[in-house]
Scaffold this motif. Structure first.
Motif, mmCIF file in Angstrom:
data_model
loop_
_atom_site.group_PDB
_atom_site.id
_atom_site.type_symbol
_atom_site.label_atom_id
_atom_site.label_comp_id
_atom_site.label_asym_id
_atom_site.label_seq_id
_atom_site.Cartn_x
_atom_site.Cartn_y
_atom_site.Cartn_z
ATOM 1 N N PRO A 130 44.914 21.865 54.313
ATOM 2 C CA PRO A 130 44.461 20.499 53.354
ATOM 3 C C PRO A 130 43.532 20.043 54.096
ATOM 4 O O PRO A 130 42.421 19.266 53.595
ATOM 5 C CB PRO A 130 45.931 19.748 53.197
ATOM 6 N N ALA A 131 43.713 19.651 55.585
ATOM 7 C CA ALA A 131 42.760 19.082 56.451
ATOM 8 C C ALA A 131 41.277 19.862 56.449
ATOM 9 O O ALA A 131 40.367 19.215 56.403
ATOM 10 C CB ALA A 131 43.422 19.080 57.907
ATOM 11 N N PHE A 137 39.780 9.825 54.940
ATOM 12 C CA PHE A 137 40.009 11.628 55.195
ATOM 13 C C PHE A 137 41.534 11.722 55.205
ATOM 14 O O PHE A 137 42.023 12.594 54.468
ATOM 15 C CB PHE A 137 39.519 11.691 56.800
ATOM 16 N N ALA A 138 42.491 10.882 55.914
ATOM 17 C CA ALA A 138 43.855 10.823 55.800
ATOM 18 C C ALA A 138 44.192 10.794 54.339
ATOM 19 O O ALA A 138 45.058 11.546 53.921
ATOM 20 C CB ALA A 138 44.387 9.888 56.508
ATOM 21 N N ALA A 139 43.658 9.714 53.745
ATOM 22 C CA ALA A 139 44.186 9.537 52.159
ATOM 23 C C ALA A 139 43.943 10.979 51.207
ATOM 24 O O ALA A 139 44.640 11.424 50.613
ATOM 25 C CB ALA A 139 43.588 8.532 51.550
ATOM 26 N N VAL A 140 42.698 11.427 51.464
ATOM 27 C CA VAL A 140 42.373 12.568 50.660
ATOM 28 C C VAL A 140 43.068 14.007 50.892
ATOM 29 O O VAL A 140 43.534 14.624 50.305
ATOM 30 C CB VAL A 140 40.845 13.055 51.022
ATOM 31 N N THR A 141 43.335 13.956 52.385
ATOM 32 C CA THR A 141 44.179 15.266 52.943
ATOM 33 C C THR A 141 45.401 15.041 52.292
ATOM 34 O O THR A 141 46.109 16.078 52.052
ATOM 35 C CB THR A 141 43.913 15.297 54.574
ATOM 36 N N LEU A 175 46.582 13.469 49.744
ATOM 37 C CA LEU A 175 46.643 14.076 48.244
ATOM 38 C C LEU A 175 46.622 15.524 48.076
ATOM 39 O O LEU A 175 47.265 16.098 47.423
ATOM 40 C CB LEU A 175 45.522 13.224 47.528
ATOM 41 N N ILE A 176 45.889 16.010 48.864
ATOM 42 C CA ILE A 176 45.755 17.537 48.650
ATOM 43 C C ILE A 176 46.792 18.199 49.322
ATOM 44 O O ILE A 176 47.267 19.129 48.509
ATOM 45 C CB ILE A 176 44.181 18.104 49.443
ATOM 46 N N GLY A 177 47.394 17.772 50.196
ATOM 47 C CA GLY A 177 48.516 18.467 50.709
ATOM 48 C C GLY A 177 49.699 17.792 50.507
ATOM 49 O O GLY A 177 50.750 17.700 51.234
ATOM 50 N N GLU A 178 49.779 16.875 49.295
ATOM 51 C CA GLU A 178 51.105 16.117 49.496
ATOM 52 C C GLU A 178 52.404 16.777 49.300
ATOM 53 O O GLU A 178 53.424 16.306 50.340
ATOM 54 C CB GLU A 178 51.052 15.488 47.820
ATOM 55 N N PRO A 179 52.584 18.026 48.731
ATOM 56 C CA PRO A 179 53.767 18.615 48.947
ATOM 57 C C PRO A 179 54.429 19.152 50.192
ATOM 58 O O PRO A 179 55.324 18.723 50.913
ATOM 59 C CB PRO A 179 53.727 20.121 48.038
ATOM 60 N N PHE A 180 53.340 19.613 51.072
ATOM 61 C CA PHE A 180 53.590 19.875 52.561
ATOM 62 C C PHE A 180 54.006 18.763 53.446
ATOM 63 O O PHE A 180 54.982 18.607 54.159
ATOM 64 C CB PHE A 180 52.375 20.583 52.891
ATOM 65 N N TYR A 181 53.109 17.736 53.210
ATOM 66 C CA TYR A 181 53.221 16.682 54.131
ATOM 67 C C TYR A 181 54.459 15.791 53.959
ATOM 68 O O TYR A 181 55.068 15.250 55.016
ATOM 69 C CB TYR A 181 52.061 15.812 54.042
ATOM 70 N N PRO A 199 43.129 19.863 63.468
ATOM 71 C CA PRO A 199 44.223 20.168 64.120
ATOM 72 C C PRO A 199 45.235 18.812 64.327
ATOM 73 O O PRO A 199 46.297 19.158 64.781
ATOM 74 C CB PRO A 199 43.677 20.924 65.457
ATOM 75 N N LEU A 200 44.482 17.752 64.260
ATOM 76 C CA LEU A 200 45.288 16.655 64.746
ATOM 77 C C LEU A 200 45.988 15.961 63.273
ATOM 78 O O LEU A 200 47.089 15.286 63.731
ATOM 79 C CB LEU A 200 44.546 15.427 65.161
ATOM 80 N N MET A 201 45.755 16.587 62.149
ATOM 81 C CA MET A 201 46.319 15.655 61.087
ATOM 82 C C MET A 201 47.633 15.927 60.821
ATOM 83 O O MET A 201 48.511 15.013 60.618
ATOM 84 C CB MET A 201 45.663 16.400 59.887
ATOM 85 N N PRO A 202 48.554 17.157 61.098
ATOM 86 C CA PRO A 202 49.646 17.354 61.208
ATOM 87 C C PRO A 202 50.629 16.568 62.124
ATOM 88 O O PRO A 202 51.642 15.781 61.425
ATOM 89 C CB PRO A 202 50.010 19.114 61.161
ATOM 90 N N GLY A 203 50.285 16.377 63.192
ATOM 91 C CA GLY A 203 50.906 15.795 64.319
ATOM 92 C C GLY A 203 50.547 14.172 63.695
ATOM 93 O O GLY A 203 51.416 13.491 64.275
#
Length: 292
Positions: free
Chosen positions: A31-32, A92-96, A98-104, A227-231
């Motif tokens: 997603p990121a 960026f965080a908001a859009v990411t 939204l795209i990856g809502e189920p995973f995050y 790479p920083l977004m999941p963390g």
């Protein structure tokens, strides 16, 4: 200063968590990466048309000398691009998300489970409702961000202040609202409305800035946001557990005051569970039903 350090430590702990759980880290990259491609294309287009936009926005400079006109429009184009870049960092965080809502959402739940379990009274909603709520909350956060970034944009034209103080304030504003956006994953699970989330972080500004400002600076480095977004999501979940009192802040003295919305020192009889978020504890000596 302690809250500043705590925010930074939560950011580091979140990165270490996803690195220790490689499967979650890998799934969080897609997603990121999609969001990064979209934003890179938009910022590149803005770079190509920044001069035309500057000329359109400054018609009063048409009759100026070539040096004054070029300098004014050059400063405007640079400030426009920087302002949009700072706004992109926050959104960026908001859009990411939204795209990856189920995973995050699952990532945040897994972090909470590894830290002692999900909170009582967890709000479970259909995916479409979660997406709609997240979209509405992101629009609210964007609106509040613009209320501060637009004045800062025009202050950027003030000599000296615009090149020193304003950029620092811009990073702080972006860092605060970036923390709010990332913390919304765990706070939405607790049923905390976005306005109350904002009030909670305002009471712990240093904690929010300690987490968000380093992340904003890191997001300015090309490709580092992916790479920083999941963390960042994992770290924001740990921060929320501090914010609502599910765990003590790093370095906090035992027996210190409870954070906003957190549990009080005593709830009554030994073993009595903490009340749901936002409700007062039962008087000492009383059980959950209100009787001794």
């Amino acid at each position: 200063m302690r809250d500043l350090g705590a925010g930074l430590r939560y950011l580091g702990q979140g990165q270490r968590w996803v690195l220790a759980h490689g499967r979650w880290f890998g799934f969080g990259l897609l997603p990121a990466l999609i969001t990064l491609v979209l934003y890179a294309a938009a910022l590149t287009a803005l770079g190509f048309y920044a001069d035309d936009i500057a000329a359109w926005a400054t018609p009063f400079a048409d009759d100026w000398g070539s040096t004054g006109r070029a300098l004014t429009r050059g400063v405007f184009a640079v400030m426009l691009w920087v302002g949009v870049l700072m706004l992109a960092v926050v959104t960026f965080a908001a859009v990411t998300l939204l795209i990856g809502e189920p995973f995050y959402e699952k990532l945040s739940e897994r972090v909470e489970q590894s830290e002692g379990g999900l909170p009582e009274g967890t709000v479970d909603q259909p995916l479409w409702r979660e997406l709609w709520t997240a979209l509405c909350d992101s629009v609210f956060v964007l609106f509040r961000t613009l209320l501060l970034t637009i004045p800062l944009f025009f202050l950027g034209f003030v000599p000296l202040i615009g090149q020193t103080v304003v950029p620092v304030l811009g990073v702080c504003v972006s860092g605060f609202f970036l923390t709010l956006e990332l913390a919304s994953v765990a706070l939405q699970r607790r049923g905390v409305p976005v306005r109350e989330r904002l009030a909670m972080l305002r009471q712990r500004k240093a904690l929010a800035l300690g987490f968000g400002v380093p992340l904003v600076l890191a997001f300015l480095v090309p490709l580092l946001a992916v790479p920083l977004m999941p963390g960042a999501v994992a770290g924001a979940t740990l921060l929320v557990r501090d914010l609502v009192g599910a765990r003590p802040a790093p370095g906090a003295a035992p027996g210190g005051p409870a954070p906003y919305g957190g549990p009080q020192p005593a709830y009554g009889m030994p073993g009595q569970p903490a009340p749901p978020y936002g409700q007062p504890p039962a008087p000492p000596g009383y059980g959950p039903t209100g009787r001794a």
